[in-house]
Design a protein around this motif. Structure first.
Motif, mmCIF file in Angstrom:
data_model
loop_
_atom_site.group_PDB
_atom_site.id
_atom_site.type_symbol
_atom_site.label_atom_id
_atom_site.label_comp_id
_atom_site.label_asym_id
_atom_site.label_seq_id
_atom_site.Cartn_x
_atom_site.Cartn_y
_atom_site.Cartn_z
ATOM 1 N N THR A 16 40.409 41.723 42.238
ATOM 2 C CA THR A 16 39.495 42.850 42.414
ATOM 3 C C THR A 16 38.132 42.548 41.809
ATOM 4 O OG1 THR A 16 40.363 43.882 40.431
ATOM 5 C CG2 THR A 16 41.330 44.567 42.531
ATOM 6 N N ALA A 17 38.094 41.711 40.779
ATOM 7 C CA ALA A 17 36.825 41.351 40.144
ATOM 8 C C ALA A 17 36.280 40.074 40.769
ATOM 9 C CB ALA A 17 37.033 41.159 38.652
ATOM 10 N N LEU A 18 34.965 40.006 40.866
ATOM 11 C CA LEU A 18 34.307 38.815 41.403
ATOM 12 C C LEU A 18 34.605 37.631 40.486
ATOM 13 C CD1 LEU A 18 32.275 37.519 43.402
ATOM 14 C CD2 LEU A 18 30.459 38.295 41.868
ATOM 15 N N TRP A 135 35.758 42.407 46.009
ATOM 16 C CA TRP A 135 34.424 41.907 45.684
ATOM 17 C C TRP A 135 33.704 41.297 46.891
ATOM 18 C CZ3 TRP A 135 34.288 36.851 46.959
ATOM 19 C CH2 TRP A 135 35.490 36.124 46.904
#
Length: 160
Positions: A16-18, A135
């Motif tokens: 979910t996070a870059l 992302w």
């Protein structure tokens, strides 16, 4: 014969996070756009800056087109028709990029901007049909807008 495709339960979770490496590579890839557009504004007599800007834009447009070839290969939720559409689309950016380097700066930049915008539309269509990392679209928006602004600034500088 057993399928080599992972089942949904065995597929790895999408981040979910870059990822840091993606951020460095993606945003770092904007540096040539910004540097070349800047040269066009502050040192327009520099040889080949416009050619270099168009060539770099063409390479990057071809690269982002290839993302959809990869998506077509690995996204199991795509129908055969959607998968074929992704494969076909993946080569269109290269077909737009190639003549862009043969055109004068304004025309080449305009063609690349159209190509980047069209690719972003294709990304949005794909995201409505398949699971992509959270992302991905925000990153694609930022990279696309920045590249297009640099190409537009370069085109204006070349005619200023």
């Amino acid at each position: 014969m057993q399928s080599t495709h992972p089942t949904p339960s065995s597929s790895p979770a999408l981040p979910t996070a870059l990822p840091t490496s993606v951020a460095w590579l993606g945003y770092g890839g904007l540096l040539p756009f910004a540097a070349l557009a800047g040269i066009g504004w502050w040192a327009p007599g520099t040889p080949l800056w416009g050619t270099a800007l168009l060539a770099y834009g063409a390479v990057i447009l071809s690269f982002v087109g290839a993302l959809h070839w990869g998506f077509a290969m690995v996204l199991g939720e795509l129908s055969d028709r959607e998968r074929t559409h992704r494969f076909v689309w993946s080569v269109v950016p290269s077909l737009l990029a190639w003549p862009a380097v043969l055109l004068p700066m304004a025309g080449g930049a305009a063609l690349l901007i159209v190509g980047f915008a069209a690719h972003l539309v294709q990304d949005l269509r794909l995201a409505s049909r398949a699971a992509l990392p959270a992302w991905y679209l925000p990153l694609r928006w930022r990279l696309t807008v920045t590249a297009c602004v640099c190409l537009a600034l370069g085109a204006v500088a070349a005619h200023g």
